[in-house]
Design a protein around this motif. Structure first.
Motif, PDB file in Angstrom:
ATOM      1  N   ILE A  69       0.928  -1.216  -0.080  1.00 36.44           N
ATOM      2  CA  ILE A  69       0.056  -0.216   0.098  1.00 36.44           C
ATOM      3  C   ILE A  69       0.831   1.251   0.104  1.00 36.44           C
ATOM      4  CG2 ILE A  69      -1.883   1.236   1.413  1.00 36.44           C
ATOM      5  CD1 ILE A  69      -2.672  -1.409   2.452  1.00 36.44           C
ATOM      6  N   ALA A  70       0.597   2.116  -1.081  1.00 35.76           N
ATOM      7  CA  ALA A  70       1.311   3.562  -0.905  1.00 35.76           C
ATOM      8  C   ALA A  70       0.965   4.302   0.216  1.00 35.76           C
ATOM      9  CB  ALA A  70       1.218   4.029  -2.275  1.00 35.76           C
ATOM     10  N   GLY A  71       1.723   4.555   1.205  1.00 31.99           N
ATOM     11  CA  GLY A  71       1.785   5.440   2.406  1.00 31.99           C
ATOM     12  C   GLY A  71       1.410   6.887   1.904  1.00 31.99           C
ATOM     13  N   PRO A  72       1.172   7.853   2.734  1.00 28.29           N
ATOM     14  CA  PRO A  72       0.802   9.223   2.247  1.00 28.29           C
ATOM     15  C   PRO A  72       2.142  10.033   2.217  1.00 28.29           C
ATOM     16  CG  PRO A  72       1.109   8.760   4.954  1.00 28.29           C
ATOM     17  CD  PRO A  72       1.081   7.451   4.300  1.00 28.29           C
ATOM     18  N   THR A  73       1.945  10.391   0.962  1.00 26.86           N
ATOM     19  CA  THR A  73       2.944  10.966   0.252  1.00 26.86           C
ATOM     20  C   THR A  73       2.318  12.358  -0.749  1.00 26.86           C
ATOM     21  OG1 THR A  73       5.128  10.797  -0.919  1.00 26.86           O
ATOM     22  CG2 THR A  73       3.331   9.357  -1.583  1.00 26.86           C
ATOM     23  N   SER A  74       3.253  12.870  -1.238  1.00 26.06           N
ATOM     24  CA  SER A  74       2.870  13.950  -2.291  1.00 26.06           C
ATOM     25  C   SER A  74       2.597  13.223  -3.584  1.00 26.06           C
ATOM     26  CB  SER A  74       3.830  15.105  -2.489  1.00 26.06           C
ATOM     27  OG  SER A  74       4.925  14.514  -3.305  1.00 26.06           O
ATOM     28  N   VAL A  75       1.650  13.880  -4.415  1.00 21.82           N
ATOM     29  CA  VAL A  75       1.336  13.464  -5.798  1.00 21.82           C
ATOM     30  C   VAL A  75       2.378  13.058  -6.621  1.00 21.82           C
ATOM     31  CG1 VAL A  75       0.610  15.736  -6.444  1.00 21.82           C
ATOM     32  CG2 VAL A  75       0.043  13.619  -7.676  1.00 21.82           C
TER      33      VAL A  75
END
Length: 314
Positions: free
Chosen positions: A215-221
């Motif tokens: 799962i991609a964690g919270p990050t910038s687009v």
């Protein structure tokens, strides 16, 4: 008097929400995450954020050396985590280095690793891919009790689908032969239904390995899309781009895990008989932000939204 089965009674919506929240939190309590060899300074803060015993992968990034991975893995283990160093086949310098490194890890109580091929055009040492490393025998009696192997629910840009399934069968055979607990750690993506459908095909291919879903964690687009392109996560991006709402959700900072996790749980991830047993949250360099997000979800510090996503309380 008519007797109505309790199974036929409607379930109050708030009860459904409560159970879903509990299932989401329980799923995330099993989550692993990752650090790179540049994250040594964050380990004390990470230890204050995630509980002891959390599995933390140590990524072998392109500019790092195998010795760097070993050094940071020892520090991760000493911080109270279960270190799981990357063994990147094409970046391993020699069989002797692998044996010595794994002996060092075993002496420190590190008994798990993640095996991936790597993206070097030419191998640094004797192993061109993970199957060669498995076939070499170097991993058979090195003290490993658990081993992750790569999974590609959306396929691989340079490997045909049939070969990917064949590779997983070889890894299943390795697990059966050695008794090492092998699991499949997937690349991250944006299509929960696609991951679910891919995992549902394991049995027909003779594979009985559990799945740790990436799962991609919270990050910038910008960072998220850059990593997605680099990692060949093209199918779900293509699908998302055909739907403006889905694409904007992918693009919105921090939105991806908050949509992906509840969708996976609704599809049965984390249930007793499920193939998908736990998540692995990619940090993309945002180690502490990712750890804070994991902690909030596992502690049920979030609200369920009408669109099915969750919103972590800030």
């Amino acid at each position: 008097m008519n007797v109505v089965s309790s199974e036929a009674l409607p379930v109050p919506p708030h009860a459904v929400d409560t159970r879903l929240k509990e299932r989401i939190a329980a799923f995330m309590r099993r989550a692993s995450t990752e650090v790179t060899t540049h994250d040594e300074s964050t380990l004390p803060q990470l230890a204050d954020t995630l509980p002891r015993g959390t599995t933390v992968y140590v990524a072998h990034t392109p500019k790092a050396q195998f010795d760097d991975v070993l050094r940071v893995s020892l520090k991760v283990q000493a911080a109270g985590f279960l270190a799981s160093p990357h063994l990147v086949a094409r970046r391993l310098p020699s069989e002797a280095a692998v044996r010595n490194g794994l002996r060092m890890l075993s002496d420190a109580g590190i008994t798990q690793a993640l095996l991936v091929a790597g993206d070097r055009d030419a191998a640094l040492g004797p192993y061109a891919n993970t199957l060669e490393l498995l076939a070499s025998g170097v991993l058979d009696d090195c003290g490993l009790r658990a081993l992750g192997v790569a999974g590609h629910p959306e396929g691989h840009p340079h490997v045909v689908k049939a070969d990917l399934w064949q590779a997983l069968r070889h890894k299943q055979a390795f697990a059966d032969r050695t008794g090492i607990a092998v699991h499949v750690a997937t690349q991250f993506g944006f299509d929960p239904q696609g991951v679910h459908d891919w995992a549902a095909q394991f049995e027909q291919h003779g594979i009985d390995l559990p799945v740790h879903v990436g799962i991609a964690g919270p990050t910038s687009v910008a960072k998220l899309l850059r990593f997605a392109i680099q990692c060949g996560v093209g199918a779900s991006l293509t699908a998302a781009s055909k739907n403006m709402k889905a694409f904007s959700n992918v693009a919105r900072q921090g939105a991806t895990p908050e949509e992906i996790v509840p969708a996976l749980v609704r599809l049965g991830a984390g249930e007793t008989a499920a193939r998908i047993v736990q998540p692995h949250v990619f940090a993309f360099g945002g180690t502490i932000a990712t750890a804070n997000w994991i902690r909030a979800v596992r502690n049920e510090e979030f609200d369920l939204q009408p669109d099915g996503a969750i919103e972590v309380r800030r």
